[in-house]
Design an enzyme around this catalytic site. Structure first.
Site, PDB file in Angstrom:
ATOM      1  N   LYS A 120      41.232  40.470  42.361  1.00 20.36           N
ATOM      2  CA  LYS A 120      40.018  40.010  41.687  1.00 20.36           C
ATOM      3  C   LYS A 120      38.746  40.438  42.414  1.00 20.36           C
ATOM      4  O   LYS A 120      37.670  40.453  41.825  1.00 20.36           O
ATOM      5  CB  LYS A 120      40.076  38.511  41.482  1.00 20.36           C
ATOM      6  CG  LYS A 120      41.211  38.140  40.528  1.00 20.36           C
ATOM      7  CD  LYS A 120      41.155  36.726  40.060  1.00 20.36           C
ATOM      8  CE  LYS A 120      42.155  36.466  38.953  1.00 20.36           C
ATOM      9  NZ  LYS A 120      43.565  36.529  39.433  1.00 20.36           N
TER      10      LYS A 120
HETATM   11  C1  LIG Z   1      44.581  36.658  38.592  1.00 23.41           C
HETATM   12  C2  LIG Z   1      45.839  37.229  39.130  1.00 23.41           C
HETATM   13  C3  LIG Z   1      46.805  37.780  38.281  1.00 23.41           C
HETATM   14  C4  LIG Z   1      46.645  37.777  36.773  1.00 23.41           C
HETATM   15  O1  LIG Z   1      45.583  38.581  36.367  1.00 23.41           O
HETATM   16  P1  LIG Z   1      44.998  38.412  34.883  1.00 23.41           P
HETATM   17  O2  LIG Z   1      43.840  39.335  34.834  1.00 23.41           O
HETATM   18  O3  LIG Z   1      44.616  36.979  34.741  1.00 23.41           O
HETATM   19  O4  LIG Z   1      46.092  38.786  33.960  1.00 23.41           O
HETATM   20  C5  LIG Z   1      47.933  38.332  38.847  1.00 23.41           C
HETATM   21  N1  LIG Z   1      48.123  38.328  40.181  1.00 23.41           N
HETATM   22  C6  LIG Z   1      47.227  37.801  41.027  1.00 23.41           C
HETATM   23  C7  LIG Z   1      47.511  37.806  42.485  1.00 23.41           C
HETATM   24  C8  LIG Z   1      46.046  37.255  40.541  1.00 23.41           C
HETATM   25  O5  LIG Z   1      45.144  36.738  41.385  1.00 23.41           O
END
Ligand SMILES: *Cc1c(COP(=O)(O)O)cnc(C)c1O
Length: 503
Positions: A120
């Protein structure tokens, strides 16, 4: 350049800056642009382009009202020296015996070299920079923005890191009490910054996310905040400013494959994406629309496999048990960004999207058969229960000498479950978090002895695998806890109002 509108209606047209400032449309829809894919990225020159150059190109296409200079400045600030890899998102080939039935080369795209060790960061290092280059004149009169975000674990910290001390902004993060890992909780509760508020919520992520949507829809609250010059906005993946930066690394992965000689320009590549809110994988679909040769996008879920059921049957049913798993960031039953995918694959049928989302509020919806068929042409799916996640972590380590976290393990497992598309020349699993964010789950999957303390688990893992924990995680142990508030779901609005009063 008012090209953005809600997935649920075309009544209002907004510029990208307005859409970013607002986050979510007043009718509950998400902002989309019908220009997606009208202009494309040129594949021929891709091999020679680095991450920053690709980022400037992709952002320029998708956010047309930002000047080239503004985009270039955002890209430099966000990625110039915040990621611990010159590639920003390095692609690693899985060495040794292939795990793939067709023996295609498999790669891992490491998205976690940013400041909080989760993917993220890629989006949340960018969003505050994009937001800072909008201004009150773009949207209403408020001069200060309060970012309100519900997190299943990783968004919260990445958003805090991105927005801490950002001028003109405050940030409030809610996380489900007891449902994030110890490391994730400490990452948030130790966050510094004059403009940050962090609060645990008694409930699960979906409860918290629904309540945040309710806060955004609360007109009386909005009026009170507006009176003191504050406007709410979102850093969740429903914000276009978060989605767009994620499109870049699909191109960056392809560029790395070209440089390695693994593919030639035009060859199709499959991407397997650990998915929760459908943001990361939706960015892959945007990349496809921008001209990237994507064979198939494989949606990987954990035991909360609502997307797997939807993609196989066409029925989306949120009325099901919620499981707390070792992959908390994927423990989601209401996958918000799916709405954008429905919009595009239904050829921009706002009425259909609005109707389906209405039905979802009541529990479930079913898409028409022809729409399901179109969706299935683009997306494959797989899922892993907790035993399979643990087995995948062990298998990946034993077979390839490569350590993965439980989220990435869902992707690794799905890749083995789902046969490659006939035209695929390579397969890429997106790795969404450092294994050291989840040291207990990873160490126990490898059969290692796990001491009660997560930081001791990190050391066990380091010793057994010869890998190294990112210092930003190991040093959390020494940091003071600065945030310890806990509220009920219906206390979240008041918490936001109190936090806004301090801006
Ligand atoms: C947020 C997250 C996901 C999922 O991502 P999305 O964009 O919500 O599908 C998967 N793995 C990790 C480690 C995350 O932080």
């Amino acid at each position: 350049m008012a090209t953005y509108h809600s997935t649920r209606s075309r009544i209002e047209a907004l510029s990208a800056k307005q859409a970013i400032r607002r986050g979510i449309a007043p009718d509950g829809g998400l902002y989309v642009s019908d220009e997606l894919g009208e202009r494309r990225i040129d594949l021929a020159g891709l091999a020679s382009k680095g991450y920053l150059e690709l980022a400037r190109e992709v952002l320029g296409l998708l956010l047309p009202d930002y000047s080239a200079d503004a985009i270039a400045a955002c890209v430099d600030e966000a990625y110039g020296d915040t990621f611990a890899s010159p590639e920003v998102t390095p692609l690693v080939k899985l060495a040794g015996e292939s795990t793939d039935a067709q023996a295609l080369p498999s790669y891992v795209l490491e998205l976690w070299h940013g400041p909080t060790s989760a993917f993220k960061d890629v989006a949340l290092q960018m969003l505050p920079r994009l937001m800072a280059r909008t201004n009150a004149a773009d949207e209403g009169a408020a001069d200060k923005i309060m970012i309100v975000t519900a997190t299943s674990g990783d968004t919260g910290k990445a958003a805090l890191a991105g927005f801490a001390d950002a001028p003109g902004c405050g940030i409030t993060v809610f996380y489900p009490e007891g449902k994030v890992s110890r490391v994730q909780e400490l990452q948030m509760s130790t966050q510094e910054g004059a403009n940050v508020s962090v609060c645990a919520v008694r409930g699960n992520f979906d409860d918290a996310q629904s309540a945040v949507k309710g806060i955004f829809a609360d007109r009386e609250l909005a009026a009170r905040l507006a009176a003191s010059g504050v406007q709410l906005s979102s850093a969740n993946s429903i914000n276009v400013g978060r989605l767009v930066p994620q499109v870049v690394y699909y191109f960056a992965a392809y560029a790395q494959l070209l440089r390695e000689g693994a593919v030639e320009a035009g060859d199709a590549v499959e991407f397997c994406v650990p998915t929760g809110n459908f943001g990361d994988i939706l960015a892959g679909y945007y990349a496809k629309r921008l001209g990237l040769p994507v064979a198939k996008l494989i949606v990987a879920s954990d035991k909360n496999n609502v997307l797997f059921d939807f993609l196989t049957t066409g029925a989306y049913d949120r009325e099901r048990p919620f499981y707390t798993t070792t992959s908390p960031s994927m423990d989601i039953l209401i996958s918000s960004n799916l709405e954008r995918m429905l919009y595009y694959l239904a050829d921009g049928d706002c009425e259909l999207v609005a109707r389906l989302m209405d039905e979802l509020a009541g529990g479930r919806y079913t898409v028409p058969a022809d729409l399901l068929a179109r969706i299935q042409e683009v997306f494959g799916c797989g899922w892993a229960d907790e035993d399979e996640v643990a087995a995948a972590i062990k298998d990946c380590w034993e077979r390839h000498g490569y350590l993965i976290d439980p989220h990435t393990a869902c992707g690794y497992h799905a890749l083995q479950q789902v046969a490659a598309a006939p035209d695929a020349r390579a397969r890429v699993v997106l790795s969404t978090a450092s294994p050291y964010k989840f040291p207990r789950a990873v160490a126990s999957s490898l059969g290692l002895f796990c001491p009660p303390d997560d930081f001791a688990c990190m050391q066990v893992l380091e010793k057994a695998t010869g890998t190294c924990a990112p210092t930003q995680l190991s040093e959390l142990r020494e940091k003071p806890v600065l945030h310890d508030a806990v509220v009920d779901i219906d206390g979240m609005g008041a918490f936001v109002e109190a936090a806004s009063a301090k801006l």
